[in-house]
Design a protein around this motif. Sequence first.
Motif, short mmCIF file in Angstrom:
data_model
loop_
_atom_site.label_atom_id
_atom_site.label_comp_id
_atom_site.label_asym_id
_atom_site.label_seq_id
_atom_site.Cartn_x
_atom_site.Cartn_y
_atom_site.Cartn_z
N CYS A 163 50.88 44.22 40.98
CA CYS A 163 50.85 42.91 41.62
C CYS A 163 49.51 42.67 42.29
N LEU A 164 49.01 41.48 42.13
CA LEU A 164 47.81 41.02 42.82
C LEU A 164 48.27 40.02 43.86
N GLU A 203 39.71 37.39 41.85
CA GLU A 203 40.07 38.77 41.49
C GLU A 203 40.83 38.82 40.18
N ARG A 204 41.72 37.85 39.98
CA ARG A 204 42.46 37.82 38.72
C ARG A 204 41.51 37.67 37.54
N ALA A 205 40.52 36.79 37.66
CA ALA A 205 39.53 36.62 36.59
C ALA A 205 38.76 37.92 36.34
N ARG A 226 46.06 41.69 32.00
CA ARG A 226 46.56 40.38 31.60
C ARG A 226 47.60 39.90 32.61
N LEU A 227 47.62 38.59 32.78
CA LEU A 227 48.58 37.95 33.68
C LEU A 227 49.93 37.86 32.99
N LEU A 228 50.99 38.32 33.66
CA LEU A 228 52.34 38.19 33.13
C LEU A 228 53.06 36.99 33.73
N MET A 286 50.72 41.37 36.98
CA MET A 286 49.74 41.61 35.94
C MET A 286 50.07 42.92 35.23
N ALA A 287 49.41 43.16 34.12
CA ALA A 287 49.59 44.41 33.38
C ALA A 287 48.23 44.99 33.07
N ASP A 288 48.13 46.32 33.17
CA ASP A 288 46.90 47.00 32.79
C ASP A 288 46.81 47.06 31.26
#
Length: 125
Positions: A115-116, A80-82, A90-92, A106-108
Amino acid sequence: MATLRLYNVVVDCEDALAQARFWAAVLGWELRQQEPGWATVGDPDGPQRLGFGPVPEGKTVKNRLHLDLLPEQGVSREAERARLEELGARLLQTVTEDGLVAHDVMADPEGNEFCLLEPYPGYFG
């Protein structure tokens, strides 16, 4: 007895339509409303909605409210992150608790955090 119901969660943004399209793709929802300066997305199977309205200032500090997203059962957080990163997120940071991954912050595309979650079985009970 409460006489109100939650109708919409609104996200301040610069580009309402771009944000609505991003979140519709993230959640598998549909674009419900688009007007100059305003857009909404909604769950095709329920009443849940997100609205997006422009504000003159950009985001400068951490959100006071954020969404927690849970992958469907059998879908990994990494997959899902990918997918989210391909859509423009983007992953923070990845947060661990007691040595186990708890969630990704994560950020839009406009920097709003969400959060994922790691899909532990307890979430589906």
